[in-house]
Design a protein around this motif. Structure first.
Motif, PDB file in Angstrom:
ATOM      1  N   ASN A  20      59.010  43.719  29.241  1.00  0.00           N
ATOM      2  CA  ASN A  20      58.450  44.763  28.449  1.00  0.00           C
ATOM      3  C   ASN A  20      58.814  46.341  29.044  1.00  0.00           C
ATOM      4  O   ASN A  20      59.411  47.390  28.345  1.00  0.00           O
ATOM      5  CB  ASN A  20      57.110  44.874  28.335  1.00  0.00           C
ATOM      6  N   ALA A  23      62.692  46.869  28.747  1.00  0.00           N
ATOM      7  CA  ALA A  23      63.080  47.043  27.449  1.00  0.00           C
ATOM      8  C   ALA A  23      62.518  48.434  27.056  1.00  0.00           C
ATOM      9  O   ALA A  23      63.516  49.163  26.385  1.00  0.00           O
ATOM     10  CB  ALA A  23      62.599  45.941  26.426  1.00  0.00           C
ATOM     11  N   SER A  24      61.314  49.074  27.325  1.00  0.00           N
ATOM     12  CA  SER A  24      61.035  50.093  26.899  1.00  0.00           C
ATOM     13  C   SER A  24      61.704  51.242  27.298  1.00  0.00           C
ATOM     14  O   SER A  24      61.885  52.328  27.058  1.00  0.00           O
ATOM     15  CB  SER A  24      59.517  50.447  27.003  1.00  0.00           C
ATOM     16  N   ILE A 289      56.174  47.472  21.703  1.00  0.00           N
ATOM     17  CA  ILE A 289      56.522  46.084  22.101  1.00  0.00           C
ATOM     18  C   ILE A 289      55.427  45.338  22.227  1.00  0.00           C
ATOM     19  O   ILE A 289      55.339  44.233  21.683  1.00  0.00           O
ATOM     20  CB  ILE A 289      57.388  46.218  23.386  1.00  0.00           C
ATOM     21  N   GLU A 293      54.317  41.749  19.956  1.00  0.00           N
ATOM     22  CA  GLU A 293      54.385  40.685  20.950  1.00  0.00           C
ATOM     23  C   GLU A 293      52.896  40.119  20.594  1.00  0.00           C
ATOM     24  O   GLU A 293      52.635  38.948  20.130  1.00  0.00           O
ATOM     25  CB  GLU A 293      54.242  40.738  22.226  1.00  0.00           C
TER      26      GLU A 293
END
Length: 298
Positions: A20, A23-24, A289, A293
């Protein structure tokens, strides 16, 4: 249902904060790369933000604003993955040791310092490639390295200078990352508690407010170290083969002597505009995100 239970008890809870975080950070970098490019050119003495932007677009084309994007993404895939993931793991363990109670600010700061050191150690090669790619066009033609992408830069550095050269400037990089993450991570968690619990703000206001506070403290704490790091990473030997600085401490002392303490804050408005939005968008993307999820049961 069984698959979801396995996700909650298997490897996923451990790797989730790292995935996470990376990706962020990568999503935020795609948005902020032009500002980062301008910031580096300002620190290299090419003028104000407006002057640098106009000159780059006129002389090198609009695409020059995204020079080094591959290195920036690689940096986030290593650095931010490691720092945000390790910060969440460290704070979760600390909260568990504190009987589930919120951590005091100094413990959050210690977790941020540690996470910053871990992330910078992992991401230093990509950071070096990014700085060199961004500074390449400012060098005399004979001295330009002409890296085509991050992996080409890393390969050339290893071939020309050796593997250990990938960590050139790692000392100031780690110190900068520790300062930045102490300001960014500790202030964010503290601000979330303040906006949510003390002020009773909703989710959107809490995330936006905490992200803004986090971005400001990240910039204020880290710019002096970022300035030194940039000077070390972009330096070239003179005709006699001597470098202008022997190390980060020497660079800091010479800068202090010739320019005073404010010299370390060269380009602060642009740096703040670059760091704060990147920090804010990283947290906002991370929040989205995590919500996605949760919606799909991850």
């Amino acid at each position: 249902m069984g698959d979801k239970d396995k996700l909650k008890t298997g490897v996923w809870p451990t790797v989730k904060p790292f995935i996470n975080g990376g990706a962020s950070g990568m999503l935020a970098t795609c948005v902020i790369q032009p500002i980062d490019m301008i910031k580096v050119r300002i620190q290299l003495g090419q003028g104000s933000a407006g002057q640098v932007a106009r000159a780059m677009i006129k002389e090198e084309g609009f695409g020059s604003l995204y020079k080094g994007l591959s290195a920036g993404l690689l940096r986030q895939a290593t650095y931010t993955t490691a720092r945000l993931g390790s910060f969440r793991i460290l704070t979760n363990k600390a909260i568990a040791a504190n009987d589930g109670k919120p951590l005091p600010l100094y413990q959050k700061a210690l977790c941020g310092l540690t996470a910053g050191a871990i992330g910078a150690s992992v991401g230093s090669p990509a950071d070096l490639a990014l700085i060199r790619m961004q500074a390449d066009a400012t060098l005399p033609l004979a001295q330009r390295r002409h890296y085509t992408n991050a992996f080409h830069a890393l390969g050339r550095i290893v071939a020309d200078e050796g593997v250990l050269a990938l960590w050139k400037g790692a000392g100031p990089t780690v110190v900068r990352a520790m300062a930045l993450n102490m300001g960014m991570l500790a202030s964010y968690d503290q601000s979330v508690e303040f906006f949510k619990d003390s002020l009773g703000c909703g989710e959107a206001t809490t995330i936006l407010g905490a992200s803004t506070v986090s971005g400001f403290f990240a910039a204020a704490c880290s710019l002096p170290f970022d300035y030194v790091k940039t000077q070390i990473q972009k330096m070239q030997p003179d005709a006699e083969g001597k470098y202008p600085y022997t190390g980060s401490f020497d660079c800091a002392m010479k800068t202090l002597k010739t320019g005073g303490p404010l010299k370390f804050y060269t380009g602060f408005p642009v740096y703040c505009v670059r760091i704060a939005p990147h920090v804010m968008m990283t947290w906002i993307f991370l929040n989205q995100i995590q919500k996605l999820e949760a919606k799909v049961g991850l």
